[in-house]
Write a protein that holds these residues in place. Structure first.
Motif, short mmCIF file in Angstrom:
data_model
loop_
_atom_site.label_atom_id
_atom_site.label_comp_id
_atom_site.label_asym_id
_atom_site.label_seq_id
_atom_site.Cartn_x
_atom_site.Cartn_y
_atom_site.Cartn_z
N GLY A 2 -7.72 -1.80 9.12
CA GLY A 2 -6.54 -1.49 8.34
C GLY A 2 -5.47 -2.55 8.46
O GLY A 2 -4.80 -2.90 7.49
N VAL A 3 -5.32 -3.11 9.65
CA VAL A 3 -4.32 -4.17 9.86
C VAL A 3 -4.74 -5.43 9.12
O VAL A 3 -3.92 -6.08 8.46
CB VAL A 3 -4.13 -4.44 11.37
CG1 VAL A 3 -3.24 -5.64 11.59
CG2 VAL A 3 -3.56 -3.23 12.06
N ASN A 6 -4.27 -4.99 5.43
CA ASN A 6 -2.84 -5.03 5.15
C ASN A 6 -2.35 -6.46 5.01
O ASN A 6 -1.53 -6.76 4.16
CB ASN A 6 -2.08 -4.30 6.26
CG ASN A 6 -0.60 -4.29 6.03
OD1 ASN A 6 -0.12 -4.49 4.93
ND2 ASN A 6 0.13 -4.05 7.09
N LYS A 15 -0.58 -2.52 0.52
CA LYS A 15 -0.52 -2.54 1.98
C LYS A 15 -0.68 -1.15 2.57
O LYS A 15 -1.40 -0.95 3.55
CB LYS A 15 0.79 -3.17 2.45
CG LYS A 15 0.84 -4.67 2.23
CD LYS A 15 2.17 -5.24 2.72
CE LYS A 15 2.26 -6.72 2.47
NZ LYS A 15 1.37 -7.51 3.28
N CYS A 18 -4.29 -0.03 2.00
CA CYS A 18 -5.20 -0.80 2.84
C CYS A 18 -5.12 -0.37 4.30
O CYS A 18 -6.10 -0.50 5.03
CB CYS A 18 -4.91 -2.29 2.72
SG CYS A 18 -5.53 -3.01 1.20
N CYS A 19 -3.99 0.11 4.75
CA CYS A 19 -3.88 0.63 6.12
C CYS A 19 -4.46 2.04 6.22
O CYS A 19 -5.11 2.39 7.19
CB CYS A 19 -2.42 0.67 6.56
SG CYS A 19 -1.73 -0.91 6.93
N TRP A 20 -4.23 2.83 5.21
CA TRP A 20 -4.58 4.24 5.25
C TRP A 20 -6.06 4.50 5.03
O TRP A 20 -6.69 5.28 5.75
CB TRP A 20 -3.76 4.96 4.18
CG TRP A 20 -4.04 6.41 4.04
CD1 TRP A 20 -3.61 7.41 4.86
CD2 TRP A 20 -4.82 7.02 3.02
NE1 TRP A 20 -4.07 8.61 4.40
CE2 TRP A 20 -4.82 8.41 3.27
CE3 TRP A 20 -5.51 6.54 1.92
CZ2 TRP A 20 -5.48 9.31 2.46
CZ3 TRP A 20 -6.17 7.44 1.12
CH2 TRP A 20 -6.16 8.81 1.39
#
Length: 95
Positions: A2-3, A6, A15, A18-20
């Motif tokens: 996820g990081v 992001n 972002k 992409c993290c979730w």
């Protein structure tokens, strides 16, 4: 993951998604993660679960650590290295 996702997105919505998305998918499929197990299993042990520390280490932590290392390398590290790596992207492919 996820990081890393992001970091490659440029919009705020991208972002957040992409993290979730990788985190939700990972836990929805029931995979085990070292950090989660280091919290959940000792809590169960304190509440009376018949699990010893040796059982916890041998049958949970060791396989999960190995699996997280291999999975992180194969499914996160290699694709990102291939996608965003140096100038010679074909260096990773077998010859």
């Amino acid at each position: 993951m996820g990081v890393l996702c992001n970091m490659v997105s440029s919009s705020a919505v991208g972002k957040v998604l992409c993290c979730w998305l990788p985190v939700v998918t990972f836990f929805a499929q029931g995979f085990e993660h070292l950090v989660v197990n280091m919290f959940v299993i000792p809590c169960g042990m304190m509440l009376g679960s018949p699990v010893t520390i040796a059982d916890f280490c041998m049958y949970n932590l060791v396989p999960v650590i190995v699996g997280n290392i291999i999975g992180g390398y194969i499914f996160v590290g290699l694709p990102f290295l291939y996608t965003f790596g140096g100038e010679d992207k074909n260096a990773l492919l077998p010859k």
